[in-house]
Design a protein around this motif. Sequence first.
Motif, short mmCIF file in Angstrom:
data_model
loop_
_atom_site.label_atom_id
_atom_site.label_comp_id
_atom_site.label_asym_id
_atom_site.label_seq_id
_atom_site.Cartn_x
_atom_site.Cartn_y
_atom_site.Cartn_z
N ARG A 85 -8.81 -3.44 8.88
CA ARG A 85 -10.23 -3.74 9.04
C ARG A 85 -10.60 -4.88 8.11
N ALA A 86 -11.41 -5.79 8.60
CA ALA A 86 -11.86 -6.90 7.75
C ALA A 86 -12.58 -6.37 6.51
N ALA A 87 -13.32 -5.29 6.68
CA ALA A 87 -14.06 -4.72 5.55
C ALA A 87 -13.15 -4.17 4.46
N ASP A 88 -11.88 -3.90 4.80
CA ASP A 88 -10.95 -3.33 3.82
C ASP A 88 -10.12 -4.39 3.09
N ILE A 89 -10.25 -5.65 3.48
CA ILE A 89 -9.43 -6.71 2.87
C ILE A 89 -10.09 -7.18 1.58
N ASP A 90 -9.31 -7.24 0.53
CA ASP A 90 -9.77 -7.75 -0.77
C ASP A 90 -9.62 -9.28 -0.74
N GLU A 91 -10.73 -9.99 -0.81
CA GLU A 91 -10.68 -11.45 -0.69
C GLU A 91 -9.85 -12.09 -1.80
N ALA A 92 -9.98 -11.60 -3.02
CA ALA A 92 -9.23 -12.20 -4.14
C ALA A 92 -7.73 -12.04 -3.92
N LEU A 93 -7.30 -10.87 -3.47
CA LEU A 93 -5.87 -10.66 -3.20
C LEU A 93 -5.40 -11.52 -2.03
N ALA A 94 -6.25 -11.65 -1.01
CA ALA A 94 -5.89 -12.47 0.14
C ALA A 94 -5.77 -13.95 -0.27
N ALA A 95 -6.67 -14.42 -1.13
CA ALA A 95 -6.61 -15.80 -1.59
C ALA A 95 -5.35 -16.03 -2.43
N ARG A 96 -5.00 -15.05 -3.25
CA ARG A 96 -3.79 -15.16 -4.05
C ARG A 96 -2.55 -15.20 -3.16
N ALA A 97 -2.56 -14.42 -2.08
CA ALA A 97 -1.43 -14.41 -1.15
C ALA A 97 -1.27 -15.78 -0.48
#
Length: 147
Positions: A85-97
């Motif tokens: 779910r988009a609501a469950d994605i951590d933006e900071a972790l996604a940006a780091r990835a």
Amino acid sequence: MDDFHVDIVNAERSLFSGDATLVVAPLRDGEAGFLPGHSPLLAALKAGALRVQDASGGEQAFYVSGGFVEVQPHHITVLADVGERAADIDEALAARAVEEAARRAEEQAGKTDYAHAQAELAQASARLAVVRRYHPQIPHRVPGRTR
């Protein structure tokens, strides 16, 4: 308004099961929208946003890394390789990835693992785009910059 049943699953669990009036999926050949009564179709998914407009008019968004969508006139099944779910994605972790995948791709330039590194970067970038577009409560920031 007509609706149809939608099931979205990944390898670990069900992400959504319910009635919807519209599903928009990121197909390999482009984005496609499906309404109740759509003719049967089996299509491959690419990394991106999968959106579901539920029967109450609300919209839910999901990230899928790939997989398949099966469309029947009264039912849609999405089998996602990786999905959340988009609501469950951590933006900071996604940006780091994304940063890590870009670094690996740069390191692999000209080597045999370059295509794999590029695929990882594309998936990480698509995941970050989903959270930034469909999770408006999260303030957007550019990695490495402060406000």
